[in-house]
Design an enzyme around this catalytic site. Structure first.
Site: not given
Ligand code: ACO
Length: 383
Positions: A271, A324
């Protein structure tokens, strides 16, 4: 000699990482702590307890949904939803006949919806008119996506479930079934958890377009384009592709090593801001463990293997599962087909985009950074 109040040029880091480009009261992401908030509320707490409609109200109006405040917002949404129905049918019919693709259809549908109702540039609107456009477009989006999906399969949209909310109606269109409570609650948690997330790429795109004074539909189209990229909202279906490729636990390590050796990224990991576990991933993991399913055990082993091998390949980088990875399992368990993962993400993120568009529209300064020219010097024109 003239003086200006322009700041001298400064070099920003690659990707603008860590650069503060605006002030916002919509949401905050604290990457080192693994925490994020919507307005003055913990986003994870909202995702675990609130309805889609209440989280929408909080993000877009900044007002907590209470018994006193909820009816006025609900009435605005109901009016917008009713007004959108005829436009949704006409626009979906038109764009589906050109290409039966949900993301392309949505990108085309928003400006067409806007044009049918003579949407005007944010620059020309007052605060309440902008809010009307923001609610109108967001209210139409789940119906648009649901209808585009059904049309892409040659099916007509199903009748609206009048006694159910946004999430149940969305699931109904996409899966063809009236959802049970557990499924509705699992998808609600996902949708609220991804409604907003600071200055991510798609939100920043929406704000750049809003800063030009363009209309709200134009801002959403740009944001959606950014979201579809595999490094942003295009990742969840690819995360499941990874599980498919592995298929059994004994193949996890060789497959991941092969991907990393080939220089490919593991989808659903890493991330830009979190330097510890992504709290949305942790939430989705809890939901996935609750809803169960044949792939949960493999996913747990995959996460362990991926985080261990990423730590080995990129020491000190803190690469963990992002939202995700586990969201893909939750959506699959809810009966949402893989090709609909990114459109479903877009249904949720439209709420955050519209909140940011409204905030940006209050600032009359256009966003217009600079680039350092590193190409060849100007050539003399041959005589
Ligand atoms: N797999 C392999 N390597 C990775 C991964 C990954 N998933 N993520 C980061 N890295 C590597 C980068 O290539 C970089 O290596 P380098 O220093 O040798 O060039 C290093 O780790 C550090 O990267 P970061 O600076 O932490 O990541 P960045 O901010 O550039 O990218 C991103 C963040 C795009 C999310 C990245 O982690 C990635 O591509 N992940 C896979 C795609 C994905 O899951 N996207 C969804 C993100 S969540 C969301 O948008 C809702």
């Amino acid at each position: 000699m003239t003086t200006t109040n322009r700041p001298t040029a400064i070099d920003a880091p690659r990707g603008l990482a860590g650069v503060v480009v605006a002030e916002t009261t919509v949401s905050d992401v604290r990457g080192a702590e693994g925490f994020y908030q919507y307005r003055d509320r913990s986003a994870i707490e909202l995702a675990e307890t609130a309805t889609f409609e209440d989280a929408w109200q909080l993000l877009v109006t900044g007002q907590d949904a209470t018994d006193a405040s909820r009816p006025a917002f609900a009435a605005r949404v109901a009016d917008a939803t009713t007004a959108a129905r005829a436009d949704v049918d006409a626009v979906v019919e038109a764009v589906s006949s050109v290409a039966p693709d949900v993301l392309a259809g949505l990108a085309a549908a928003w400006p067409l919806m806007g044009a049918r109702r003579s949407i005007r540039p944010l620059y020309d609107l007052d605060e309440d008119e902008r809010l009307t456009d923001a609610i109108g477009l967001a209210a139409a989006t789940p119906a648009l996506v649901g209808a585009l999906w059904r049309r892409s399969r040659g099916e007509r949209p199903l009748p609206v479930l009048e006694d159910r909310g946004v999430v149940a109606n969305y699931l109904h269109q996409v899966t063809g079934r009236v959802p049970d409570e557990a499924t509705e609650s699992a998808l609600t948690a996902y949708l609220i958890a991804v409604m907003d997330h600071g200055f991510n790429a798609s939100t920043f795109t929406a704000r750049v377009i809003a800063s030009t004074g363009a209309d709200a539909a134009a801002c959403l189209v740009g944001a959606l384009g950014a979201l579809t990229g595999p490094l942003h909202g295009g990742a969840p279906s690819r995360a499941l592709d990874g599980l498919d490729a592995v298929a059994t636990a004994d193949r996890i390590e060789p497959w991941i090593r092969g991907e990393l050796a080939a220089g490919r990224r593991l989808m659903g990991f890493g991330h830009a801001v979190y330097r510890t576990a992504d709290p949305r991933s942790e939430l989705m993991k809890r939901v996935a463990l609750r809803t169960g399913g044949p792939r949960v055990e493999l996913a747990l082993r995959f996460q362990d293997g991926a985080e261990r091998l990423l730590a080995e390949a990129k020491p000190g980088r803190e690469l963990h599962a992002n939202v995700e990875f586990w969201a893909a399992l939750v959506m699959e368990r809810c009966g949402i087909p893989r090709s609909m993962f990114t459109p479903t993400f877009a249904v949720a993120r439209t709420i955050g985009w519209t909140a940011h568009i409204l905030e940006q529209a209050r600032d009359p300064k256009i966003i217009r950074p600079s680039a350092r020219y590193v190409g060849p010097a100007v050539r003399a024109v041959a005589a």
